[in-house]
Design an enzyme around this catalytic site. Structure first.
Site, PDB file in Angstrom:
ATOM      1  N   ILE A 129      31.944  33.469  50.586  1.00 64.45           N
ATOM      2  CA  ILE A 129      31.230  34.608  51.189  1.00 64.45           C
ATOM      3  C   ILE A 129      30.879  35.636  50.108  1.00 64.45           C
ATOM      4  O   ILE A 129      29.809  36.241  50.117  1.00 64.45           O
ATOM      5  CB  ILE A 129      32.075  35.252  52.312  1.00 64.45           C
ATOM      6  CG1 ILE A 129      32.513  34.175  53.319  1.00 64.45           C
ATOM      7  CG2 ILE A 129      31.297  36.338  53.023  1.00 64.45           C
ATOM      8  CD1 ILE A 129      33.580  34.627  54.309  1.00 64.45           C
TER       9      ILE A 129
ATOM     10  N   LYS B 295      45.848  39.744  57.611  1.00 67.88           N
ATOM     11  CA  LYS B 295      44.627  40.478  57.990  1.00 67.88           C
ATOM     12  C   LYS B 295      44.999  41.671  58.883  1.00 67.88           C
ATOM     13  O   LYS B 295      44.453  42.757  58.749  1.00 67.88           O
ATOM     14  CB  LYS B 295      43.648  39.542  58.707  1.00 67.88           C
ATOM     15  CG  LYS B 295      43.095  38.443  57.811  1.00 67.88           C
ATOM     16  CD  LYS B 295      42.327  39.008  56.614  1.00 67.88           C
ATOM     17  CE  LYS B 295      41.879  37.964  55.631  1.00 67.88           C
ATOM     18  NZ  LYS B 295      41.398  38.502  54.362  1.00 67.88           N
TER      19      LYS B 295
ATOM     20  N   SER C 246      39.198  39.283  60.063  1.00 73.38           N
ATOM     21  CA  SER C 246      38.906  38.025  60.737  1.00 73.38           C
ATOM     22  C   SER C 246      39.091  38.167  62.244  1.00 73.38           C
ATOM     23  O   SER C 246      39.911  38.968  62.715  1.00 73.38           O
ATOM     24  CB  SER C 246      39.888  36.976  60.205  1.00 73.38           C
ATOM     25  OG  SER C 246      39.854  35.836  61.002  1.00 73.38           O
TER      26      SER C 246
ATOM     27  N   ASN D 166      49.752  37.672  47.731  1.00 64.11           N
ATOM     28  CA  ASN D 166      48.361  37.686  47.254  1.00 64.11           C
ATOM     29  C   ASN D 166      47.458  38.557  48.122  1.00 64.11           C
ATOM     30  O   ASN D 166      46.565  39.220  47.614  1.00 64.11           O
ATOM     31  CB  ASN D 166      47.808  36.259  47.188  1.00 64.11           C
ATOM     32  CG  ASN D 166      46.596  36.194  46.273  1.00 64.11           C
ATOM     33  OD1 ASN D 166      46.567  36.828  45.213  1.00 64.11           O
ATOM     34  ND2 ASN D 166      45.591  35.446  46.674  1.00 64.11           N
TER      35      ASN D 166
ATOM     36  N   LEU E 205      44.240  39.873  40.658  1.00 66.29           N
ATOM     37  CA  LEU E 205      44.454  41.221  41.211  1.00 66.29           C
ATOM     38  C   LEU E 205      45.923  41.504  41.520  1.00 66.29           C
ATOM     39  O   LEU E 205      46.283  42.641  41.842  1.00 66.29           O
ATOM     40  CB  LEU E 205      43.604  41.404  42.471  1.00 66.29           C
ATOM     41  CG  LEU E 205      42.089  41.474  42.209  1.00 66.29           C
ATOM     42  CD1 LEU E 205      41.318  41.127  43.477  1.00 66.29           C
ATOM     43  CD2 LEU E 205      41.697  42.862  41.717  1.00 66.29           C
TER      44      LEU E 205
ATOM     45  N   TYR F 261      48.874  33.947  57.380  1.00 68.18           N
ATOM     46  CA  TYR F 261      47.524  34.334  56.939  1.00 68.18           C
ATOM     47  C   TYR F 261      46.939  35.372  57.899  1.00 68.18           C
ATOM     48  O   TYR F 261      46.481  36.438  57.486  1.00 68.18           O
ATOM     49  CB  TYR F 261      46.593  33.112  56.863  1.00 68.18           C
ATOM     50  CG  TYR F 261      45.135  33.507  56.759  1.00 68.18           C
ATOM     51  CD1 TYR F 261      44.630  34.004  55.569  1.00 68.18           C
ATOM     52  CD2 TYR F 261      44.276  33.434  57.873  1.00 68.18           C
ATOM     53  CE1 TYR F 261      43.293  34.412  55.481  1.00 68.18           C
ATOM     54  CE2 TYR F 261      42.957  33.833  57.793  1.00 68.18           C
ATOM     55  CZ  TYR F 261      42.467  34.312  56.601  1.00 68.18           C
ATOM     56  OH  TYR F 261      41.154  34.724  56.515  1.00 68.18           O
TER      57      TYR F 261
ATOM     58  N   ASP G  80      45.492  25.981  67.946  1.00 70.15           N
ATOM     59  CA  ASP G  80      44.061  26.203  68.192  1.00 70.15           C
ATOM     60  C   ASP G  80      43.870  26.998  69.475  1.00 70.15           C
ATOM     61  O   ASP G  80      44.438  26.659  70.513  1.00 70.15           O
ATOM     62  CB  ASP G  80      43.311  24.866  68.327  1.00 70.15           C
ATOM     63  CG  ASP G  80      42.801  24.348  66.995  1.00 70.15           C
ATOM     64  OD1 ASP G  80      42.752  25.142  66.034  1.00 70.15           O
ATOM     65  OD2 ASP G  80      42.465  23.159  66.914  1.00 70.15           O
TER      66      ASP G  80
ATOM     67  N   PHE H 239      39.730  17.687  67.608  1.00 72.55           N
ATOM     68  CA  PHE H 239      41.066  17.929  68.155  1.00 72.55           C
ATOM     69  C   PHE H 239      41.004  18.366  69.616  1.00 72.55           C
ATOM     70  O   PHE H 239      40.933  19.546  69.910  1.00 72.55           O
ATOM     71  CB  PHE H 239      41.796  18.984  67.307  1.00 72.55           C
ATOM     72  CG  PHE H 239      42.014  18.542  65.880  1.00 72.55           C
ATOM     73  CD1 PHE H 239      42.911  17.531  65.575  1.00 72.55           C
ATOM     74  CD2 PHE H 239      41.295  19.134  64.841  1.00 72.55           C
ATOM     75  CE1 PHE H 239      43.099  17.113  64.267  1.00 72.55           C
ATOM     76  CE2 PHE H 239      41.486  18.729  63.526  1.00 72.55           C
ATOM     77  CZ  PHE H 239      42.379  17.705  63.248  1.00 72.55           C
TER      78      PHE H 239
HETATM   79  N1  LIG Z   1      35.682  31.574  55.269  1.00 76.45           N
HETATM   80  C1  LIG Z   1      36.164  31.942  56.454  1.00 76.45           C
HETATM   81  O1  LIG Z   1      36.141  31.162  57.406  1.00 76.45           O
HETATM   82  C2  LIG Z   1      36.733  33.331  56.662  1.00 76.45           C
HETATM   83  C3  LIG Z   1      36.902  33.833  57.967  1.00 76.45           C
HETATM   84  C4  LIG Z   1      37.440  35.108  58.145  1.00 76.45           C
HETATM   85  C5  LIG Z   1      37.817  35.871  57.042  1.00 76.45           C
HETATM   86  N2  LIG Z   1      37.651  35.357  55.790  1.00 76.45           N
HETATM   87  C6  LIG Z   1      38.081  36.165  54.641  1.00 76.45           C
HETATM   88  O2  LIG Z   1      36.957  36.402  53.816  1.00 76.45           O
HETATM   89  C7  LIG Z   1      37.343  36.489  52.457  1.00 76.45           C
HETATM   90  C8  LIG Z   1      36.516  35.539  51.634  1.00 76.45           C
HETATM   91  O3  LIG Z   1      36.641  34.226  52.147  1.00 76.45           O
HETATM   92  P1  LIG Z   1      35.929  32.977  51.461  1.00 76.45           P
HETATM   93  O4  LIG Z   1      35.726  31.978  52.535  1.00 76.45           O
HETATM   94  O5  LIG Z   1      34.759  33.431  50.668  1.00 76.45           O
HETATM   95  O6  LIG Z   1      37.106  32.482  50.518  1.00 76.45           O
HETATM   96  P2  LIG Z   1      37.059  31.899  49.027  1.00 76.45           P
HETATM   97  O7  LIG Z   1      38.387  31.286  48.751  1.00 76.45           O
HETATM   98  O8  LIG Z   1      35.851  31.040  48.852  1.00 76.45           O
HETATM   99  O9  LIG Z   1      36.871  33.220  48.154  1.00 76.45           O
HETATM  100  C9  LIG Z   1      37.953  34.041  47.771  1.00 76.45           C
HETATM  101  C10 LIG Z   1      37.838  34.277  46.287  1.00 76.45           C
HETATM  102  O10 LIG Z   1      38.897  35.148  45.896  1.00 76.45           O
HETATM  103  C11 LIG Z   1      39.474  34.681  44.685  1.00 76.45           C
HETATM  104  N3  LIG Z   1      40.847  35.171  44.636  1.00 76.45           N
HETATM  105  C12 LIG Z   1      41.885  34.830  45.445  1.00 76.45           C
HETATM  106  N4  LIG Z   1      43.011  35.485  45.073  1.00 76.45           N
HETATM  107  C13 LIG Z   1      42.682  36.271  44.005  1.00 76.45           C
HETATM  108  C14 LIG Z   1      43.393  37.181  43.176  1.00 76.45           C
HETATM  109  N5  LIG Z   1      44.698  37.390  43.333  1.00 76.45           N
HETATM  110  N6  LIG Z   1      42.726  37.812  42.183  1.00 76.45           N
HETATM  111  C15 LIG Z   1      41.404  37.587  41.998  1.00 76.45           C
HETATM  112  N7  LIG Z   1      40.668  36.735  42.737  1.00 76.45           N
HETATM  113  C16 LIG Z   1      41.303  36.077  43.734  1.00 76.45           C
HETATM  114  C17 LIG Z   1      39.327  33.158  44.726  1.00 76.45           C
HETATM  115  O11 LIG Z   1      39.313  32.554  43.459  1.00 76.45           O
HETATM  116  C18 LIG Z   1      37.969  32.992  45.452  1.00 76.45           C
HETATM  117  O12 LIG Z   1      36.894  32.929  44.532  1.00 76.45           O
HETATM  118  C19 LIG Z   1      38.842  36.204  52.435  1.00 76.45           C
HETATM  119  O13 LIG Z   1      39.516  37.435  52.444  1.00 76.45           O
HETATM  120  C20 LIG Z   1      39.073  35.467  53.734  1.00 76.45           C
HETATM  121  O14 LIG Z   1      40.388  35.614  54.200  1.00 76.45           O
HETATM  122  C21 LIG Z   1      37.106  34.126  55.584  1.00 76.45           C
END
Ligand SMILES: NC(=O)c1ccc[n+]([C@@H]2O[C@H](COP(=O)([O-])OP(=O)(O)OC[C@H]3O[C@@H](n4cnc5c(N)ncnc54)[C@H](O)[C@@H]3O)[C@@H](O)[C@H]2O)c1
Length: 340
Positions: free
Chosen positions: A13, A155, A126, A101, A60, A151, A300, A220
């Site tokens: 994203i 959030k 989320s 994290n 981070l 997880y 689920d 599922f």
């Molecule tokens: N994809 C989904 O379905 C979804 C749904 C709801 C919420 N989210 C939230 O959206 C955000 C982005 O999701 P995404 O799907 O793009 O995930 P992603 O894993 O593709 O992107 C997260 C990025 O953060 C980096 N990262 C993780 N820990 C780190 C740290 N300690 N320091 C620096 N960089 C770090 C990773 O390398 C990765 O590039 C997340 O917070 C996720 O929880 C995602």
């Protein structure tokens, strides 16, 4: 134009949001530790926008590293915080990794933002915070349910940390965006979703099955109380989702926010069943997907889709792309990644 820090900006994203920010003229700095992404994503962003964002490889969780970053980039006006670990199943097995994290990184960034004369902060939350909501579609006022996984809990706790911090920090304005189910890829197929290992989400599992990487898709459960018996989710195109971040950021930078901590649902408002997603894939790809119905998967929920009124009317954003658009772009991306 304002300088914006995008943490996790090389992820799924994050990378799409960097494209939209750069297209709107923002100067972007990305922090990513590459734990779930690759530096080559920068090439995709550059190919689309003609601009390479500044990139700082940093974990981070390194508090001193975060402090040093903000000393160096003291002109950052806004942060979009994507960086987090996101595998629900892994979080059940390794809760402390997830709390460390997803929570410590948030705290370190907020501590730095508190020091700035003013700051805008967008948080990736989320729809998992709602669990199985009592009423559909789900509004922002639906109660936050006990989290199903560590997880999901990160959030909920993340939102509380931001809300509590905003309460005592007038210079800090924040928005938590509660995503429903992000899918698809940029239509240029320069960037997309790159799951490591076996995908946890439906759409990459579908495209990997169709390309021959997986044997077949397991659906599922087909005995849920839904029209075709399979679970219903609100699938939102990642480009629509990315654009919402720019709108939310502008709202804060231009002082149009009503409160200094706000939440918005980001979804399409339309629920689609697992079988409807499979059908959409088959329709746009011309491929026949191998799938079988198996038992229900623990944890689920039956059905979740967003009430989009607040995002549409208050934020002034709405989705423009369809599920078919998302499936088409996801399929084109899969083919490109596999060299087909
Ligand atoms: N994809 C989904 O379905 C979804 C749904 C709801 C919420 N989210 C939230 O959206 C955000 C982005 O999701 P995404 O799907 O793009 O995930 P992603 O894993 O593709 O992107 C997260 C990025 O953060 C980096 N990262 C993780 N820990 C780190 C740290 N300690 N320091 C620096 N960089 C770090 C990773 O390398 C990765 O590039 C997340 O917070 C996720 O929880 C995602």
């Amino acid at each position: 134009m304002s300088k914006i820090l995008v943490t996790g900006g090389l992820g799924f994203i994050g990378s799409h949001t960097v494209v939209e920010l750069q297209s709107e003229g923002y100067e972007v700095v990305i922090i990513d530790d590459l734990s779930n992404s690759s530096e080559s994503v920068l090439d995709g962003i550059t190919a689309i926008t003609g601009k390479t964002p500044i990139f700082e490889k940093l974990d981070l969780k390194d508090k001193a590293g975060v402090e040093a970053f903000f000393k160096k980039h003291s002109d950052v006006e806004g942060v979009i915080h994507f960086a987090a670990s996101k595998a629900v199943g892994e979080s059940v097995k390794e809760p402390l990794l997830y709390y460390e994290n997803n929570i410590s990184t948030l705290v370190y960034i907020l501590k730095e933002l508190k020091k700035l004369p003013s700051a805008a902060f967008i948080f990736s939350s989320s729809c998992t915070v709602y669990g199985q909501a009592d009423e559909l579609p789900i509004t922002e006022n639906a109660p936050v349910k006990l989290a199903e996984s560590p997880y999901g809990n990160t959030k909920q706790i993340g939102e509380e940390i931001i809300r509590d911090t905003c309460k005592v920090t007038p210079s800090l304005k924040a928005i938590a965006l509660r995503y429903f189910n992000p899918v698809g890829a940029h239509e240029s197929v320069e960037i997309g979703e790159l799951p490591i290992g076996v995908p946890q989400n439906l759409v990459p599992f579908i495209t990997q099955t169709a390309i021959g990487l997986r044997e077949e898709l397991s659906v599922f459960g087909d005995d849920y109380p839904t029209p075709d018996g399979t679970c219903i989710r609100d699938y939102i195109h990642v480009v629509d989702l990315a654009k919402a971040h720019v709108v939310a950021l502008k709202r804060l930078l231009e002082g149009k926010n009503k409160e200094n901590y706000e939440t918005f649902n980001l979804g399409t408002g339309k629920g689609s069943s697992v079988l409807e997603v499979v059908q959409a894939f088959e329709r746009v790809s011309g491929e026949k997907l191998k799938y079988k119905i198996v038992g229900r998967r623990e944890g689920d929920i039956i059905s979740a889709y967003a009430d989009t009124n607040k995002a549409n009317n208050e934020l002034g954003w709405k989705t423009e792309l369809t599920l078919d658009d998302a499936m088409r772009s996801a399929w084109n991306w899969e083919k490109k990644v596999r060299g087909k």
